[in-house]
Motif scaffolding. Structure first.
Motif, PDB file in Angstrom:
ATOM      1  N   ASP A  45     104.882 -62.032  29.895  1.00  0.00           N
ATOM      2  CA  ASP A  45     103.994 -62.627  30.905  1.00  0.00           C
ATOM      3  C   ASP A  45     102.866 -61.671  31.278  1.00  0.00           C
ATOM      4  O   ASP A  45     101.719 -62.103  31.480  1.00  0.00           O
ATOM      5  CB  ASP A  45     104.784 -63.012  32.155  1.00  0.00           C
ATOM      6  N   GLN A  49      98.964 -62.462  30.967  1.00  0.00           N
ATOM      7  CA  GLN A  49      98.169 -62.510  32.181  1.00  0.00           C
ATOM      8  C   GLN A  49      97.072 -61.440  32.211  1.00  0.00           C
ATOM      9  O   GLN A  49      95.920 -61.736  32.483  1.00  0.00           O
ATOM     10  CB  GLN A  49      99.080 -62.323  33.401  1.00  0.00           C
ATOM     11  N   PHE A  50      97.465 -60.195  31.930  1.00  0.00           N
ATOM     12  CA  PHE A  50      96.523 -59.094  32.138  1.00  0.00           C
ATOM     13  C   PHE A  50      95.801 -58.654  30.868  1.00  0.00           C
ATOM     14  O   PHE A  50      94.703 -58.115  30.943  1.00  0.00           O
ATOM     15  CB  PHE A  50      97.236 -57.896  32.777  1.00  0.00           C
ATOM     16  N   ASN A  52      95.197 -60.883  28.461  1.00  0.00           N
ATOM     17  CA  ASN A  52      94.614 -62.140  27.979  1.00  0.00           C
ATOM     18  C   ASN A  52      94.980 -62.439  26.517  1.00  0.00           C
ATOM     19  O   ASN A  52      94.138 -62.871  25.739  1.00  0.00           O
ATOM     20  CB  ASN A  52      93.089 -62.136  28.152  1.00  0.00           C
TER      21      ASN A  52
END
Length: 150
Positions: A45, A49-50, A52
């Motif tokens: 995750d 999320q960070f 991309n």
């Protein structure tokens, strides 16, 4: 040994052998394996999320990260401690793969990190990689042949 002595010996061994605690072992394996998988999902995750990354790239990066963590913890001697408590819960996830590769190589640490650990790491990893690559090629050929007739 006579049959009577053999029976007495087996009885003696049964009496002094520690009795395994199956339920406790099952629960610990389930919990530790689940925690390792939760950590893997969290890393996945975070990559999505960070960093991309798309789902496929994040999954690959997560696998690489978990293998690194497993190898690193094995090198520090921590993963073996986890394995003593968790049993199969620590060897089933991908971190168990890293542990199974690095652990035997660590026995050669006194010969140096390059010629001892490094050389034996590749000696141990070689058959694993050859079998994995060979199996994937064989499965790919079977898949190709089966889909050729559709």
């Amino acid at each position: 040994m006579s049959q009577n002595q053999d029976k007495n010996y087996k009885k003696y061994v049964d009496e002094i052998s520690p009795k395994p605690t199956y339920l406790k072992n099952y629960i610990l394996a389930f919990i530790v394996g689940g925690i390792i998988c939760m950590i893997g999902q969290g890393i996945n995750d975070l990559y999505m999320q960070f960093a991309n990354l798309d789902k496929m790239s994040a999954a690959s990066a997560t696998s690489i990260t978990l293998i690194f963590i497993g190898a690193f913890l094995t090198g520090l001697g921590v993963y073996d401690l986890i394995g003593k408590r968790a049993g199969a819960g620590s060897i089933i996830p991908i971190t168990g793969f890293a542990n199974s590769i690095v652990s035997p190589a660590m026995e050669f640490k006194r010969e140096g990190y390059v010629l001892g650990v490094g050389a034996n790491l590749f000696k141990i990893a070689g058959p694993v990689l050859v079998y994995g690559i060979g199996s994937s090629i064989l499965c790919g050929l079977v898949y190709f042949i089966l889909n050729m007739f559709k």
